[in-house]
Design an enzyme around this catalytic site. Sequence first.
Site, PDB file in Angstrom:
ATOM      1  N   ASP A  71      38.985  10.160  -6.719  1.00  0.00           N
ATOM      2  CA  ASP A  71      38.022   9.970  -5.627  1.00  0.00           C
ATOM      3  C   ASP A  71      38.034  11.214  -4.762  1.00  0.00           C
ATOM      4  O   ASP A  71      39.093  11.698  -4.383  1.00  0.00           O
ATOM      5  CB  ASP A  71      38.409   8.752  -4.778  1.00  0.00           C
ATOM      6  CG  ASP A  71      38.079   7.442  -5.480  1.00  0.00           C
ATOM      7  OD1 ASP A  71      37.602   7.504  -6.630  1.00  0.00           O
ATOM      8  OD2 ASP A  71      38.294   6.378  -4.894  1.00  0.00           O
ATOM      9  N   ASP A 125      29.792  -2.333 -10.606  1.00  0.00           N
ATOM     10  CA  ASP A 125      30.864  -3.047  -9.910  1.00  0.00           C
ATOM     11  C   ASP A 125      30.459  -4.516  -9.853  1.00  0.00           C
ATOM     12  O   ASP A 125      29.337  -4.829  -9.446  1.00  0.00           O
ATOM     13  CB  ASP A 125      31.015  -2.547  -8.460  1.00  0.00           C
ATOM     14  CG  ASP A 125      31.414  -1.067  -8.397  1.00  0.00           C
ATOM     15  OD1 ASP A 125      31.920  -0.553  -9.411  1.00  0.00           O
ATOM     16  OD2 ASP A 125      31.206  -0.446  -7.335  1.00  0.00           O
TER      17      ASP A 125
END
Lengths: 251, 193
Positions: free
Chosen positions: A11, A130
């Site tokens: 990330d 997701d």
Amino acid sequence: MLTKRIIPCLDIKNGRTVKGVNFVNLIDAGDPVALAKQYAEKGADELVFLDISATLEGRKTTLEMVLKVAEQVNIPFTVGGGISSVEDVDLLLKSGADKVSINSSAVKRPELINELADKFGSQCVVVAIDAKQIDNQWIVHLAGGSIPTELDLFEWAKEVETRGAGEILFTSMDHDGTKDGFANESLSKLSTTLNIPIIASGGAGTIQHFVDTFQIGKSDAALAASVFHFGEIEIEDLKEALKKNNIEVRI
Amino acid sequence: MNIVLIDYGAGNTKSVQFACNRLGYDPIVSSRAEIIKAADKVIFPGVGHASNAMSRLQTSGLDLLIPTLKQPVLGICLGMQLLCNATEEGATKGLGIFDVQVKRFSDEVKVPQMGWNKISNLKTNLFMGLRNNAYMYLVHSYYAELCDDTIAQTHYGVTYSSALKKNNFYGVQFHPEKSSLEGEHVLRNFLNL
């Protein structure tokens, strides 16, 4: 035989690596280029960079980072986060990214998948999904899992494939951050009903979890972050263990 | 050494350029005939759709130039496929260097093939010093069949040509620029031909 892939995910915020547990409490885990090089040397098969920068400057910094990664790293990498147009993708690919991953922008405007596949080819279009279970149904969520949509995971995944995605990165929000194993039941359903590769994400905690997602979840690749970043699982050990379980890996 | 990467708007030239840099070479990226003709080594990359890529070659006249090149030429991925007779992708006619057809993988396997697979039965100096069954990174939905020009093969549902050679023309289906140290080894071998 085509091998199963191990993919560390980094990330990125303003050019630096961060990783959230359940997407909050960001912890700095180093310089992305150095980390990427190290992973490539240790045997990672691919890398995913997820840009969570909220500002335009932050995103520009990421673009510079992509160029540096492409210069120094000799394995493929995907960049995701905040991509919403053909122009965004063009810039990333020109900076040396091999693939891009789109998520919310595909839900908001599914035609984007077709546009990217037509212009750049399916091979570089990863659609990230997701989802979490609500009343026994897997519902697609946006914004890191905070906003539910109307979409059913399996129907959306099928549409994504039909529109030209080359790969699906499925993160179970129910498993992400738990270190309790991947969502193998739904992964297996995705992998057997679709004809494009499926990357498992969310829940990696032990080596056995990777064995399970390849054998039970029928995943084509497995993505994880903190277990790799904090040295809880070494990629060399992981690949040796997978090989002992008769799972084809690149060693 | 004068290395030229052919730029026709359908190749990820950046990655190949960087891989050459890592090996200590500084290639020129160009679409100009006189620059390409003067190169010691020519690299012909390609990603995306075959018919788009071929029409870009035709627009720039590169479809006529490439077959006349006499120095070592390396086609990568779609670049290799465009050097074949024809591809099923968009029913596109190729440059016809390699006497072979490019077909789509059957739906018995996931398409595209995406990831690392072995290359075996390695022939020619392109693979000098490389282990048999080395892993290379591949991303493709179409494959060249086995033929007389095959110098490496890979299995994915079918056994197909993962590398081809005819005269001064080489083609690799895999991405040497993205295949870690063993990929760089192949690229170095090509540049040392």
